[in-house]
Write an enzyme that holds these catalytic residues in place. Structure first.
Site, PDB file in Angstrom:
ATOM      1  N   ALA A  78      57.038  48.742  41.830  1.00  0.00           N
ATOM      2  CA  ALA A  78      56.372  47.442  41.741  1.00  0.00           C
ATOM      3  C   ALA A  78      55.521  47.383  40.487  1.00  0.00           C
ATOM      4  O   ALA A  78      55.036  48.399  39.997  1.00  0.00           O
ATOM      5  CB  ALA A  78      55.516  47.212  42.976  1.00  0.00           C
ATOM      6  N   LYS A  79      55.390  46.151  40.020  1.00  0.00           N
ATOM      7  CA  LYS A  79      54.635  45.910  38.798  1.00  0.00           C
ATOM      8  C   LYS A  79      53.226  46.489  38.906  1.00  0.00           C
ATOM      9  O   LYS A  79      52.710  47.086  37.986  1.00  0.00           O
ATOM     10  CB  LYS A  79      54.581  44.398  38.590  1.00  0.00           C
ATOM     11  N   ARG A  80      52.631  46.289  40.100  1.00  0.00           N
ATOM     12  CA  ARG A  80      51.238  46.725  40.237  1.00  0.00           C
ATOM     13  C   ARG A  80      51.096  48.248  40.148  1.00  0.00           C
ATOM     14  O   ARG A  80      50.025  48.755  39.902  1.00  0.00           O
ATOM     15  CB  ARG A  80      50.633  46.210  41.549  1.00  0.00           C
ATOM     16  N   ASP A  81      52.209  48.960  40.339  1.00  0.00           N
ATOM     17  CA  ASP A  81      52.135  50.418  40.218  1.00  0.00           C
ATOM     18  C   ASP A  81      52.503  50.877  38.814  1.00  0.00           C
ATOM     19  O   ASP A  81      52.787  52.050  38.584  1.00  0.00           O
ATOM     20  CB  ASP A  81      53.086  51.085  41.229  1.00  0.00           C
ATOM     21  N   GLY A  82      52.558  49.919  37.889  1.00  0.00           N
ATOM     22  CA  GLY A  82      52.818  50.294  36.504  1.00  0.00           C
ATOM     23  C   GLY A  82      54.291  50.481  36.181  1.00  0.00           C
ATOM     24  O   GLY A  82      54.623  51.060  35.156  1.00  0.00           O
TER      25      GLY A  82
END
Ligand code: GLU
Length: 284
Positions: A248-252
């Site tokens: 996911a984007k939020r995990d980089g």
């Protein structure tokens, strides 16, 4: 038998990630293997979050991957009249009602697990509304779930869909309560637009992530109410990283644009995604 038509339907609210590419390649390969068509639809109904730059980014990323789509790119923002027409039909049938509640009001009145959309408590259902209020106050439109289910003919009561992953699935739309069919800031919602467009584009096979499995309960009901055909669904597992967690984007996780800028080989990426897909289906 009719020709297979699949589609990739991203929302242009950010750059594409390998997780999107996973879905796109699966939809693409499914159609190509059957000699069918693979369509690209831009789901840009969210005026606050959609950006033109992301629309061109999506096309650029798919070209980089070599995933060619057939025919013109459909833009949901150009089809608002169509969605409004369907909403009018549901209004005329008495199956929707205006809702003036704010998100904060709804969140404050019902408990929902973290991150889940709370089931609407029905605050505005059955409330008398005068036309002046509709003019004056921002509002969305919700499906009156109980009435919608009651409006189905006896033959339609046992709604189901065929899912490549889950088999025959009984639709239980009531779990979602009175879903939004038109938002305060847009004359439609994801549920309404996606259902109408899959039918309008003759999509026979909907390929999308497991995260949208639950939404299909609503789509199946809308198909029955609006007399639209039901495609086959392929809800695939979400792409995970080496640690088994969803990328996911939020995990980089890196976007395709970033991978490209770093000199990644699109063929190698595609091969990796296809391998993951085979593994997921126990083929490898
Ligand atoms: N536009 C949705 C998204 O980007 C996907 C819609 C669908 O495949 O049904 O999450």
């Amino acid at each position: 038998m009719s020709m297979m038509i699949s589609r990739f339907a991203p929302s242009p609210t950010g750059r594409l990630h390998p997780g999107h590419a996973f879905s796109a390649v699966r939809a693409h390969d499914l159609a190509r293997a059957a000699g069918g068509r693979f369509l690209l639809r831009i789901e840009d109904i969210d005026p606050g979050r959609s950006r033109e730059a992301f629309v061109s980014g999506i096309e650029e990323d798919l070209r980089w991957l070599g995933l060619a789509w057939d025919g013109p790119v459909l833009r949901q923002s150009e089809r608002l009249d169509l969605y409004a027409g369907a909403l009018e039909r549901l209004k005329a049938a008495g199956l929707v009602y205006p809702c003036f509640c704010t998100r904060a009001e709804i969140a404050g009145s019902v408990a929902a697990p973290h991150g889940a959309t709370p089931v609407y408590p029905g605050t505005c259902r059955g409330r008398p509304v005068d036309p002046a209020e509709l003019q004056a106050r921002p509002h969305g439109w919700r499906l009156d779930m109980a009435r919608a289910l009651a409006a189905l003919s006896p033959g339609e009561r046992g709604l189901f869909w065929h899912d490549a992953t889950a088999g025959r699935v009984m639709a239980t739309p009531a779990i979602h309560g009175d879903v939004v069919l038109a938002r305060k800031d847009a004359p439609t919602s994801y549920h309404l637009a996606v259902t109408i467009d899959d039918a309008a584009q003759g999509v026979t096979d909907v390929v999308r992530g497991m995260d949208l499995f639950e939404a299909t309960h609503v789509h199946r009901l809308l198909q029955a109410l609006l007399e639209l055909p039901t495609p086959a669904y392929h809800h695939h597992p979400l792409l995970t990283g080496p640690d088994g967690r969803r990328l996911a984007k939020r995990d980089g996780a890196k976007s395709l644009a970033e991978l490209r800028a770093e000199g990644a080989d699109p063929q190698a990426l595609l091969a990796m995604l296809r391998r993951k897909d085979d593994e997921g289906r126990g083929k490898a």
